[in-house]
Write a protein that holds these residues in place. Structure first.
Motif: not given
Length: 474
Positions: A74-88
């Motif tokens: 939600k915060l990233a969407a507010q600022y239109e900033v990419p998010v990258i999921p990270y697992g292993a």
């Protein structure tokens, strides 16, 4: 189908989007110590096991719950900033790279088994649990989760890339084994797809849409997968062959005869040599099949005898059995370490890994011509394959300080993919598209199909914040 173009293997340009300091401060206020901007942490989350490079993300959020993921998105969407999921971090295709900047959401702490429904042969887990940890958690139930991509990958990452691996010839891929999901969307909404039921005709199959979407349509926070009864008997064997062709022909005939073999892995002589050095083994340095049979004692015996007879017709020799769990573990550990054995064989090198898959009847046609090209190139390489389902991997070992070697390796990969597509195959059997295979996706599916994928992406992620720059360009 279009023929691959000369530009198919060129990497996309990096265009970083601004990450406002106000977002970093908002993340730090919400997450405290769970948000890090330390250089070492950012660099760890800005690379995978592949050969591609990009600047690291601007911050890393260590999520511990679905609500954490939702709030970060939600915060990233507010600022239109990419998010990258990270697992292993075990990807080979650049899935984790912040090619447009942004923040990384690390779900490794979300590693719990939420429910085991042994009677229904299902388990629901958080995305950060690894496949080995999952099987350890359910070992007392008499069940197991069979999907084995080699690396101890997270279930979330395996679902996102539609992974498979050594057991796929019998148990299928993540596509067949994920039943239901909890997903955080691009707006931070939490949705649920699928059920624990074996089948459903209720609406669009959103579960299958998410599985294989590589983090571009949503972030998985709960995953329900199928389990299988532990086989009553397990037996493994290795068999050496005078040539790769003989090993491949043995595999093709085994599958076409309907032998329900659980695993059949091809290892070429280069890889056997590397594995021997790395794992201190004494395997014959010839092309080899590593096989495993599951079932009742009588069915396992019958399967093994049938395959041994087929192998002998093609010159297979030195059929050796590994009947104890310790012996089987030693062999499969060596196989799973083949990538690292290969990289260590040329200190300082990076590997470009291929991932083509073809119909089993065309496996020899595709593989043998590609081996000849690799041998002629002079580039060191290793070759392994889940050949029971037509999937194999070259690893071209290049010196990152010699640009000509990357050009040669990429050209080999380009020719291999072109050959696979011409034979009715795919550019990626299990690794996913990520960055490295974006051009090949267009070659494989055509512009109309890619445009439809873009339309889905735009509809579900209108601000293009979910792992942007992967699979295709918008």
């Amino acid at each position: 189908m279009n023929a691959p173009t000369a530009a198919s293997h060129l990497l996309p340009e990096i265009h970083l989007r601004e990450v406002p300091q106000a977002l970093i401060e908002a993340l730090q206020a919400r997450f405290g110590a769970q948000c890090s901007t330390a250089q070492a942490v950012r660099e760890q989350h800005g690379r995978d096991e592949g050969s591609l490079q990009a600047p690291p993300p601007s911050a890393v959020v260590f999520a511990e719950s679905t609500q954490d993921v939702a709030d970060a998105v939600k915060l990233a969407a507010q600022y239109e900033v990419p998010v990258i999921p990270y697992g292993a971090g075990s990807s080979l295709e650049g899935h984790l790279l912040a090619v447009q900047g942004g923040i990384s959401i690390d779900v490794a702490r979300m590693n719990q088994v939420l429910s085991i429904d042994a009677e229904d042969l299902t388990v629901t887990v958080q995305p950060g649990i690894t496949r080995k940890a999952l099987n350890d958690a359910i070992k007392d139930t008499g069940l197991f989760f069979p999907i084995d991509p080699g690396a101890d990958a997270s279930i979330g990452g395996m679902s996102a890339t539609r992974a498979s691996g050594t057991n796929a010839v019998r148990y299928g891929t993540m596509r067949e084994n994920v039943l239901a999901l909890e997903v955080v969307t691009a707006s931070g909404e939490v949705i649920h797809t699928g059920t624990r039921a074996k089948k459903s005709s209720a609406g669009y199959d959103l579960t299958r849409l998410m599985v294989g979407s590589e983090g571009t349509l949503g972030i998985m926070t709960q995953i329900t997968v199928r389990l299988y009864p532990l086989p009553e008997a397990v037996s493994a064997a290795i068999c050496s062959f005078p040539s790769i062709e003989a090993a491949v022909r043995t595999t093709i005939q085994t599958i076409q005869l309907g032998v329900p073999i659980a695993r059949v892995e091809l290892i070429d002589h280069n890889t056997v040599r590397m594995v021997n050095a790395h794992s201190k083994l004494g395997l014959r340095e010839e092309p080899m099949l590593l096989m495993e049979f599951h079932g009742s004692p009588s069915s396992v015996k019958e399967q093994a005898e049938t395959v041994q007879e087929i192998a002998s017709e093609f010159g297979g020799n030195a059929f050796e059995w590994a009947s104890t769990p310790e012996e089987r573990t030693r062999l499969w550990t060596a196989r799973h370490n083949a990538y690292f054995a290969a990289v260590q064989s040329r200190p300082g090198c990076r590997a470009i890994s291929t991932d083509t898959c073809v119909p089993i009847s065309r496996l020899a046609d595709c593989l043998l011509d590609s081996v000849a090209e690799a041998d002629a190139s002079g580039i060191p390489y290793f070759l392994v394959g889940h050949v029971g389902d037509g999937n194999f991997h070259f690893g071209y070992l290049l010196d990152p300080n010699i640009p000509e070697e990357r050009v040669t390796a990429e050209d080999l990969n380009h020719k291999l993919v072109a050959r696979a597509l011409a034979l009715g195959g795919t550019c990626t059997g299990e690794h996913g598209v990520g960055l490295h295979k974006m051009g090949f996706l267009l070659d494989e599916t055509g512009a109309g199909a890619v445009d439809m994928m873009r339309a889905i992406k735009r509809a579900l992620d209108p601000k293009n914040i979910l792992n942007p720059g992967k699979i295709f360009a918008l």
